[in-house]
Design a protein around this motif. Sequence first.
Motif, PDB file in Angstrom:
ATOM      1  N   ALA A 166       0.821  -1.215   0.000  1.00 15.77           N
ATOM      2  CA  ALA A 166       0.000   0.000   0.000  1.00 15.77           C
ATOM      3  C   ALA A 166       0.857   1.267   0.000  1.00 15.77           C
ATOM      4  CB  ALA A 166      -0.930  -0.009   1.214  1.00 15.77           C
ATOM      5  N   SER A 167       2.167   1.094  -0.155  1.00 18.85           N
ATOM      6  CA  SER A 167       3.049   2.262  -0.070  1.00 18.85           C
ATOM      7  C   SER A 167       3.168   2.993  -1.407  1.00 18.85           C
ATOM      8  CB  SER A 167       4.439   1.846   0.413  1.00 18.85           C
ATOM      9  OG  SER A 167       5.079   1.040  -0.558  1.00 18.85           O
ATOM     10  N   HIS A 168       2.565   2.413  -2.452  1.00 20.89           N
ATOM     11  CA  HIS A 168       2.497   3.074  -3.757  1.00 20.89           C
ATOM     12  C   HIS A 168       1.084   2.904  -4.289  1.00 20.89           C
ATOM     13  CE1 HIS A 168       6.868   3.271  -3.896  1.00 20.89           C
ATOM     14  NE2 HIS A 168       6.886   2.010  -3.501  1.00 20.89           N
ATOM     15  N   ARG A 169       0.678   3.784  -5.194  1.00 22.65           N
ATOM     16  CA  ARG A 169      -0.618   3.605  -5.832  1.00 22.65           C
ATOM     17  C   ARG A 169      -0.635   2.240  -6.513  1.00 22.65           C
ATOM     18  NH1 ARG A 169      -4.307   7.276  -9.871  1.00 22.65           N
ATOM     19  NH2 ARG A 169      -6.207   6.254  -9.173  1.00 22.65           N
ATOM     20  N   ARG A 170      -1.749   1.520  -6.376  1.00 19.01           N
ATOM     21  CA  ARG A 170      -1.759   0.146  -6.873  1.00 19.01           C
ATOM     22  C   ARG A 170      -3.105  -0.220  -7.449  1.00 19.01           C
ATOM     23  NH1 ARG A 170      -3.241   0.128  -1.488  1.00 19.01           N
ATOM     24  NH2 ARG A 170      -4.417  -1.650  -0.684  1.00 19.01           N
ATOM     25  N   ASP A 171      -3.133  -1.345  -8.146  1.00 17.65           N
ATOM     26  CA  ASP A 171      -4.380  -1.957  -8.599  1.00 17.65           C
ATOM     27  C   ASP A 171      -5.100  -2.469  -7.344  1.00 17.65           C
ATOM     28  OD1 ASP A 171      -6.340  -3.649  -9.495  1.00 17.65           O
ATOM     29  OD2 ASP A 171      -5.033  -4.877 -10.755  1.00 17.65           O
ATOM     30  N   LEU A 172      -6.323  -2.023  -7.130  1.00 19.77           N
ATOM     31  CA  LEU A 172      -7.014  -2.354  -5.885  1.00 19.77           C
ATOM     32  C   LEU A 172      -7.851  -3.627  -5.977  1.00 19.77           C
ATOM     33  CD1 LEU A 172      -8.082   1.157  -4.536  1.00 19.77           C
ATOM     34  CD2 LEU A 172      -6.295  -0.361  -3.667  1.00 19.77           C
ATOM     35  N   SER A 173      -7.672  -4.405  -7.048  1.00 17.82           N
ATOM     36  CA  SER A 173      -8.575  -5.557  -7.184  1.00 17.82           C
ATOM     37  C   SER A 173      -8.405  -6.561  -6.048  1.00 17.82           C
ATOM     38  CB  SER A 173      -8.441  -6.212  -8.556  1.00 17.82           C
ATOM     39  OG  SER A 173      -7.107  -6.443  -8.850  1.00 17.82           O
ATOM     40  N   ASP A 174      -7.176  -6.745  -5.534  1.00 21.28           N
ATOM     41  CA  ASP A 174      -7.009  -7.660  -4.387  1.00 21.28           C
ATOM     42  C   ASP A 174      -7.761  -7.131  -3.162  1.00 21.28           C
ATOM     43  OD1 ASP A 174      -5.561  -9.699  -5.546  1.00 21.28           O
ATOM     44  OD2 ASP A 174      -3.604  -8.887  -4.972  1.00 21.28           O
ATOM     45  N   ALA A 175      -7.623  -5.835  -2.916  1.00 19.19           N
ATOM     46  CA  ALA A 175      -8.307  -5.241  -1.761  1.00 19.19           C
ATOM     47  C   ALA A 175      -9.824  -5.422  -1.892  1.00 19.19           C
ATOM     48  CB  ALA A 175      -7.957  -3.760  -1.654  1.00 19.19           C
ATOM     49  N   GLU A 176     -10.327  -5.148  -3.097  1.00 19.23           N
ATOM     50  CA  GLU A 176     -11.774  -5.249  -3.313  1.00 19.23           C
ATOM     51  C   GLU A 176     -12.257  -6.694  -3.180  1.00 19.23           C
ATOM     52  OE1 GLU A 176     -12.082  -3.242  -7.047  1.00 19.23           O
ATOM     53  OE2 GLU A 176     -12.107  -1.263  -6.109  1.00 19.23           O
ATOM     54  N   GLU A 177     -11.455  -7.643  -3.678  1.00 22.78           N
ATOM     55  CA  GLU A 177     -11.852  -9.062  -3.548  1.00 22.78           C
ATOM     56  C   GLU A 177     -11.858  -9.508  -2.097  1.00 22.78           C
ATOM     57  OE1 GLU A 177     -10.315 -12.372  -5.995  1.00 22.78           O
ATOM     58  OE2 GLU A 177      -9.752 -10.804  -7.406  1.00 22.78           O
ATOM     59  N   MET A 178     -10.881  -9.031  -1.332  1.00 25.46           N
ATOM     60  CA  MET A 178     -10.853  -9.415   0.091  1.00 25.46           C
ATOM     61  C   MET A 178     -12.047  -8.836   0.841  1.00 25.46           C
ATOM     62  SD  MET A 178      -6.855  -9.661   1.204  1.00 25.46           S
ATOM     63  CE  MET A 178      -6.187  -8.321   0.231  1.00 25.46           C
ATOM     64  N   ILE A 179     -12.385  -7.586   0.550  1.00 23.75           N
ATOM     65  CA  ILE A 179     -13.555  -6.993   1.217  1.00 23.75           C
ATOM     66  C   ILE A 179     -14.823  -7.754   0.818  1.00 23.75           C
ATOM     67  CG2 ILE A 179     -14.988  -4.916   1.385  1.00 23.75           C
ATOM     68  CD1 ILE A 179     -12.298  -3.313   0.986  1.00 23.75           C
TER      69      ILE A 179
END
Length: 250
Positions: free
Chosen positions: A94-107
């Motif tokens: 999370a220390s750089h702008r990233r593709d958030l698909s992993d975050a969204e899948e976990m939520i």
Amino acid sequence: MRQTGNTILITGGTSGIGRALAERFHAAGNKVIIAGRRQALLDEVTAANPGIAGYAVDMVDGAATDAFVQGVLADHPALNIVIANAGIMRAEDASHRRDLSDAEEMIATNLTAPIRLIDALVDHLSAQADAAIVTVSSGLAFVPLAATPTYSATKAAIHSYSQSLRWQLRGKVEVIELAPPAVQTDLTPGQATNAAYMPLQQFTDEVMALFALTPTPAEIQVSTLPFLRHAEAEGRYDATFEALNNSYGH
Ligand SMILES: NC(=O)c1ccc[n+]([C@@H]2O[C@H](COP(=O)([O-])OP(=O)(O)OC[C@H]3O[C@@H](n4cnc5c(N)ncnc54)[C@H](OP(=O)(O)O)[C@@H]3O)[C@@H](O)[C@H]2O)c1
């Protein structure tokens, strides 16, 4: 929670903790229903344990979850316990702008899906005797692993949600939070053979013994969990946070 004669739905029953609990509850004289996406593993578990029923469903799909719940209740109207165990865990930088698909899948998998599953079952469960909802959080609900920020946050949310649900359902449905420590499963690559993690069989033995207590504790905490669970209450939160995250090597 009653120990035998229940009808228990366990999501994420194709592997790891869910499969282990399914096999133990089945052996203890309960009707067990497992759910997961991998049909081959559903077939393997049901073949190895005659009497366990298996349903293929992707719990992040709301419409599929609704249809699945209707099907399970039609087939198993005595259902009185759900163990909302399905979950995924991924590392994130999370220390750089990233593709958030992993975050969204976990939520979606760890937070929205159990909320939706429990919602679909709550009216049915409220009308059953000896009904229980088991949520699955984590030691990381209490002290986050920085390498898995969204995962840790979803589990903290499940801890919070479980408390609110317990209060709202008091007198009707028992709400039990199972908070595993690090356990040897395939949740993350290499975890099943990590000697620092609790063997699955030891974890399952301890969990089943805690479920068997009368009354069942509101939080199922096996022997290694208090290191994280009680860090804040015992005034060692900062030291525990550092120890956890230094030991992970990031
Ligand atoms: N092992 C640990 O160290 C640990 C520690 C704390 C908490 N936990 C929690 O314990 C629970 C079980 O994890 P585990 O360690 O047993 O890992 P696991 O072996 O990877 O099991 C995860 C289960 O969740 C199911 N699942 C994942 N996404 C799904 C989806 N979209 N729809 C339906 N099912 C889905 C998987 O089945 P399919 O792939 O077949 O769908 C699988 O059966 C998780 O909630 C995890 O966060 C584990």
